[in-house]
Write an enzyme that holds these catalytic residues in place. Structure first.
Site, mmCIF file in Angstrom:
data_model
loop_
_atom_site.group_PDB
_atom_site.id
_atom_site.type_symbol
_atom_site.label_atom_id
_atom_site.label_comp_id
_atom_site.label_asym_id
_atom_site.label_seq_id
_atom_site.Cartn_x
_atom_site.Cartn_y
_atom_site.Cartn_z
ATOM 1 N N GLU A 5 -13.885 -2.835 -1.635
ATOM 2 C CA GLU A 5 -14.091 -3.069 -0.201
ATOM 3 C C GLU A 5 -15.494 -2.637 0.222
ATOM 4 O O GLU A 5 -15.915 -1.498 -0.044
ATOM 5 C CB GLU A 5 -13.016 -2.284 0.598
ATOM 6 N N ASP A 49 0.820 -1.214 0.000
ATOM 7 C CA ASP A 49 0.000 0.000 0.000
ATOM 8 C C ASP A 49 0.855 1.265 0.000
ATOM 9 O O ASP A 49 1.854 1.347 0.738
ATOM 10 C CB ASP A 49 -0.855 0.051 1.284
HETATM 11 O O1 KIV Z 1 -4.755 -2.181 4.216
HETATM 12 C C1 KIV Z 1 -5.357 -3.224 3.974
HETATM 13 O O2 KIV Z 1 -5.247 -4.226 4.669
HETATM 14 C C2 KIV Z 1 -6.246 -3.250 2.811
HETATM 15 C C3 KIV Z 1 -7.197 -4.404 2.722
HETATM 16 C C4 KIV Z 1 -8.326 -4.165 3.639
HETATM 17 C C5 KIV Z 1 -7.647 -4.636 1.313
HETATM 18 O O3 KIV Z 1 -6.236 -2.358 2.022
#
Ligand code: KIV
Length: 271
Positions: free
Chosen positions: A188, A90
C-alpha cells in the site's frame, strides 16, 4: 454449491497460476451481501473484507477501533454473497498481538465466515505468526507499505519506502514473509519502482493499492472507486462510477482497466 461448481472458484493456486501467466489479479473490498454479489458477478478475483470498514462504514477516523466481532459480522455477510472470488478477511488491530491470539482469531474468521485467507499487517515481526497460521492451514496475506493499523506510529497516511533504508527493509520483509509461508502480499502506498522490484522478487502474488501498475494485481476500497467517499480521496483512487452510470458498469470497467493495465495510470502512481 456442487463440487463441480466449486472447481471453478478462485483458490490460492489460481492466483499463483495467474501470476505465472502474467494475468492481472483484480480485487475490491466488500462489507455486505449485496455488494459482494455484484463484485463477484463482475469477475473480481479476490474480495477483501477490509478493516477499512471502520472508516467507510462506521465513520471512524482510523481502522484501529474495529473489533473481531465486527469483522466476523461483515465477513459472514460478504461470504454469503461470494460464489467465485476468493474471500479474504482482515485481522483487525490487536487481534494478532501474539501468534496464539492470531491462531484463535484467524481460525474464527475461517470457521465462522467462510474466509479462505486472512490478512495481517507487519513485516519481519510477523514471521512467527505467519508460520504458525500456515502450519494450521490458515492461508495468510501479508500487508506492507502504509499499514493503517500503525498510523499513530507512522504519524499519518504517507507514502512509505521512499528512503533507501526503508525500501531495503521492505524488500527484506517481503522475502521473509514469503519464506514464512504467506500466500499473497498487499503493498500500500509505495513508489512504483519499489513495488515492481518486490513483485519481481517474489513467487507469491503481489497486489498493489497506490503501488503502480507492475504489481500482479490491484485492490481498491469499494466506496472510493464508486465515488461514494466524501472529501479528499487519495491520489491512487479512480472514480469508476463517473462515466459508467451503474454500479455493475463501474465494477466491470474496473475489472477491464486492471486487466488491460490502463489502471493505475501515471496520475494514480507514486514515484
Ligand atoms: O482494509 C482495507 O480495505 C485494506 C485495503 C486498503 C488493502 O487493507
Amino acid at each position: 454449491m456442487s463440487s463441480t461448481e466449486s472447481s471453478k472458484c478462485v483458490t490460492v493456486s489460481t492466483l499463483l497460476e495467474m501470476k505465472k501467466n502474467r494475468q492481472k489479479i483484480t480485487s475490491l473490498t466488500a462489507y455486505d451481501y449485496s455488494f459482494a454479489q455484484q463484485i463477484d458477478q463482475a469477475g473480481v478475483d479476490v474480495v477483501l473484507v477490509g478493516d477499512s470498514l471502520g472508516m467507510v462504514i462506521q465513520g471512524r477516523e482510523t481502522t484501529i477501533p474495529v473489533t473481531m466481532d465486527e469483522m466476523v459480522y461483515h465477513a459472514s455477510m460478504v461470504g454469503r454473497g461470494v460464489e467465485r472470488a476468493l474471500l479474504l478477511a482482515d485481522l483487525p488491530f490487536m487481534s494478532y498481538a501474539t501468534p496464539e491470539q492470531a491462531l484463535q482469531n484467524g481460525g474464527r474468521l475461517m470457521k465462522e465466515t467462510g474466509a479462505q485467507m486472512v490478512k495481517l499487517e507487519g513485516g519481519v515481526d510477523q514471521v512467527e505468526t505467519v508460520s504458525l497460521l500456515v502450519s494450521r492451514n490458515i492461508p495468510v496475506c501479508a500487508h506492507l507499505g502504509l499499514q493503517p493499523q500503525s498510523i499513530h506510529r507512522l504519524g499519518g497516511y504517507r507514502v512509505q519506502g521512499r528512503e533507501s533504508d526503508s525500501a531495503q527493509q521492505m524488500i527484506s520483509d517481503a522475502l521473509v514473509l514469503e519464506q514464512a509461508g504467506a500466500s499473497m502480499l498487499v503493498l500500500e502506498c509505495i513508489p512504483s519502482t519499489l513495488a515492481a522490484e518486490i513483485t519481481a522478487a517474489l513467487d507469491i502474488p503481489v497486489i498493489g493499492i497506490g503501488a503502480g501498475t507492475d504489481c500482479d494485481g490491484q485492490v481498491l476500497v469499494l466506496y472510493d472507486m464508486l465515488g461514494i467517499t466524501m472529501g479528499k480521496t487519495p491520489r491512487f483512487v479512480k472514480d469508476f462510477m463517473s462515466g459508467s452510470g451503474t454500479v455493475s458498469g463501474a465494477l466491470s470497467s474496473y475489472v477491464t482497466a486492471v486487466r488491460d493495465k490502463s489502471f493505475p495510470a501515471a496520475e494514480h502512481t507514486f514515484q
